[in-house]
Scaffold this active site. Structure first.
Site, PDB file in Angstrom:
ATOM      1  N   SER A 253       0.767  -1.302   0.150  1.00 34.49           N
ATOM      2  CA  SER A 253      -0.028  -0.039   0.107  1.00 34.49           C
ATOM      3  C   SER A 253       0.779   1.340  -0.045  1.00 34.49           C
ATOM      4  O   SER A 253       1.636   1.541   0.739  1.00 34.49           O
ATOM      5  CB  SER A 253      -0.927  -0.167   1.052  1.00 34.49           C
ATOM      6  OG  SER A 253      -0.486   0.805   2.271  1.00 34.49           O
ATOM      7  N   LYS A 254       0.397   2.261  -0.934  1.00 34.33           N
ATOM      8  CA  LYS A 254       1.250   3.252  -1.088  1.00 34.33           C
ATOM      9  C   LYS A 254       1.211   4.263   0.245  1.00 34.33           C
ATOM     10  O   LYS A 254       2.215   4.698   0.830  1.00 34.33           O
ATOM     11  CB  LYS A 254       0.396   4.274  -2.165  1.00 34.33           C
ATOM     12  CG  LYS A 254       0.840   5.763  -2.127  1.00 34.33           C
ATOM     13  CD  LYS A 254       1.633   6.110  -3.222  1.00 34.33           C
ATOM     14  CE  LYS A 254       1.876   7.532  -3.195  1.00 34.33           C
ATOM     15  NZ  LYS A 254       3.168   7.871  -2.870  1.00 34.33           N
ATOM     16  N   ARG A 255       0.045   4.120   1.025  1.00 36.41           N
ATOM     17  CA  ARG A 255      -0.004   4.866   2.300  1.00 36.41           C
ATOM     18  C   ARG A 255       1.026   4.406   3.275  1.00 36.41           C
ATOM     19  O   ARG A 255       1.470   4.803   4.196  1.00 36.41           O
ATOM     20  CB  ARG A 255      -1.585   4.978   2.716  1.00 36.41           C
ATOM     21  CG  ARG A 255      -1.739   5.900   3.511  1.00 36.41           C
ATOM     22  CD  ARG A 255      -3.234   6.036   3.621  1.00 36.41           C
ATOM     23  NE  ARG A 255      -3.917   4.945   3.617  1.00 36.41           N
ATOM     24  CZ  ARG A 255      -4.695   4.347   4.464  1.00 36.41           C
ATOM     25  NH1 ARG A 255      -4.819   4.985   5.574  1.00 36.41           N
ATOM     26  NH2 ARG A 255      -5.512   3.216   4.330  1.00 36.41           N
ATOM     27  N   GLY A 257       3.623   3.179   2.574  1.00 36.98           N
ATOM     28  CA  GLY A 257       4.932   3.346   2.009  1.00 36.98           C
ATOM     29  C   GLY A 257       5.722   2.314   1.503  1.00 36.98           C
ATOM     30  O   GLY A 257       6.849   2.196   1.369  1.00 36.98           O
TER      31      GLY A 257
END
Ligand code: GLU
Length: 485
Positions: A253-255, A257
């Site tokens: 997940s981008k969130r 990182g």
């Protein structure tokens, strides 16, 4: 065999997902391996999801890691345009042609009607599927509605019975009952195609073969193949790639990182290390080789080495690989890369940065951890006297106090302050006392750094700090020890 032409077809989301990078890499490698062409196609037909500047991120990233495309929006080519939003008339033409050929139909159902169907399905705990309301409108009825300017979409006309099969080069033969496939939208009311239509039209017109993409498209590929068949087009070879996961069942997940190439790159993972690690997420060379440059991958890659099971992205493995790449850098190269982090750490101007580089290169795993590693050189951190006690070094509070006092005594008279002189002074003392090295070096290093683990030992740290700062710190350590006893 006809020419191998592969394409990477990202949707511009604003960043390059690690899984996307892996798809791009494998797609590129397949083209290179067979002296084929590697295309870049931007799939931006979902106007709601457009992100400003997102396409530039894709060009920049591919360029950075060295995945050079042979055709694409920025460099052109014989089958352009390579941006889907610029191909609108092409999709419209083919959508209409598909209607003529009986593979699709106009649908005039209102949003209201579809919402009702959707709600109904939700109430009955069913998956919503279009009910085929407009499937059998006569040509005249369609004409009439079109004349009045009624909004429409074009839907795929999936055969009501029978099965559709295809063979994926990795996953083998997949067969689905046509009755399970929905009459999905091919052309939206805004005149833009959905992926269902665009991928088929573009892959055909751009002569893509094999089609390489994520396995999330595996189950809908039969639907696309029905479209190829309606057009009378040759169905391409398919290579679907298993996903890259954080752990079983959990996506990157981008969130958090761990999904975006840029995020890793900006943290100080080397692009070569990321690419090397990503290459091994779902592919193996068949032996235990782990290090590959892009050129070496071009030689070694073979689709036989691809795995069907989801690849697990192991951040520790990436860290390790990154540290190995950092170790292999020429000292000058490492120094250049480390400079911005020294700046960030706010070191005193007179400090010998090159010496720091030579001390930390072999212990740096990720570049953005450098400020933390060397922050103690700027300012002595808070620490407890207990840090002087180290079993393996045989140090106690008492002997640390004694030996640190003696070290201060010899160091304060040193006229020349460099590693050579520091070494001589401390080792003369050690010899004179007839003690284990660590009994002197441990307390000196702790007092100089305030940290249990440091790049470099007592002598290097004193050398970097200079005499004045060193003596100040050693005295603080001595006072701390005195108070604690
Ligand atoms: N545009 C799709 C995506 O970004 C990829 C489609 C494809 O590779 O066919 O998920």
């Amino acid at each position: 065999m006809s020419e191998i032409r592969t394409r990477f077809a990202p949707s511009p989301t604003g960043y390059l997902h690690i899984g996307g990078l892996r798809t791009a890499l494998y797609t590129y490698l397949i083209a290179r391996k067979y002296n084929g062409k590697f295309l870049l196609r931007i799939e931006d037909t979902d106007q709601d999801r457009l992100v400003e500047g997102a396409t530039d991120v894709i060009y920049k990233t591919l360029k950075l890691v060295g995945l050079k495309h042979d055709e694409g929006p920025d460099i052109g080519g014989p089958y352009g345009p390579y941006i889907q939003s610029e191909r609108k008339p092409i999709y419209q033409k083919y959508a209409r042609e598909l209607v003529e050929r009986g593979g699709a139909y106009y649908c005039f159902c209102s949003k209201q009607r579809l919402d009702n169907l959707r709600n109904e399905a939700a109430k009955n705990n069913e998956v919503f599927r279009y009910d085929g309301h407009c499937r059998n409108l006569s040509k005249e009825e369609v004409e009439e509605k079109l004349q009045t300017g009624m909004p429409y979409v074009i839907r795929q006309k999936v055969p009501a019975s029978g099965t559709t099969s295809f063979t994926d080069e990795l996953f083998g033969t997949i067969t689905v009952e046509n009755s399970t496939l929905e009459d999905g939208v091919l052309l939206k009311s805004d005149g833009l195609p959905t992926y269902n239509l665009a991928n088929v039209v573009d892959d055909h017109l751009m002569k893509i073969n094999p089609v390489v993409r994520g396995s999330e498209y595996l189950s809908s590929t039969p639907k696309y193949n029905l479209i190829y068949e309606s057009f009378g087009w040759e169905i391409p070879r398919y290579i679907h790639l298993s996903p890259v996961m954080k752990e079983q069942g959990k996506k990157l997940s981008k969130r958090e990182g761990d999904a975006s190439f840029e995020d890793f790159y900006n943290k100080g993972y080397l692009k070569e290390a990321i690419l090397n690690y990503v290459a091994l997420l779902g592919w193996s060379p068949g032996d235990d080789r782990e290090f590959f440059t892009l050129e070496e991958l071009e030689q070694a890659f073979d689709i036989k080495g691809l795995s069907k099971s989801p690849a697990i992205f192991d951040i520790n493995k990436l860290r390790w690989m990154n540290s190995e790449y950092i170790k292999k850098l020429a000292p000058e190269e490492f120094h250049e890369m480390a400079l911005p982090y020294y700046k960030e750490a706010g070191l005193p101007p007179e400090i010998n940065l090159r010496r720091i580089s030579s001390l930390i290169q072999s212990r740096t795993e990720v570049l953005n951890e450098i400020p933390d590693m060397i922050g103690f050189l700027k300012e002595l951190p808070e620490y407890e006297a207990e840090l002087f006690v180290h079993k393996k070094s045989k140090t106690t509070l008492e002997n640390s106090y004694e030996n640190l006092a003696k070290a201060i005594n010899v160091l304060k008279d040193l006229l020349e302050w460099n590693e050579e002189m520091l070494h001589k002074a401390l080792f003369d003392l050690i010899a004179e006392l007839g003690v284990k090295n660590s009994l002197v070096l441990w307390p000196v290093r702790i007092a100089a750094s305030g940290k249990k683990v440091t790049p470099g030992g007592a002598i290097e740290i004193l050398g970097l700090l200079g005499k004045e700062e060193s003596m100040k710190r050693l005295q603080i350590g001595l006072d701390k020890l005195k108070k604690s006893m």
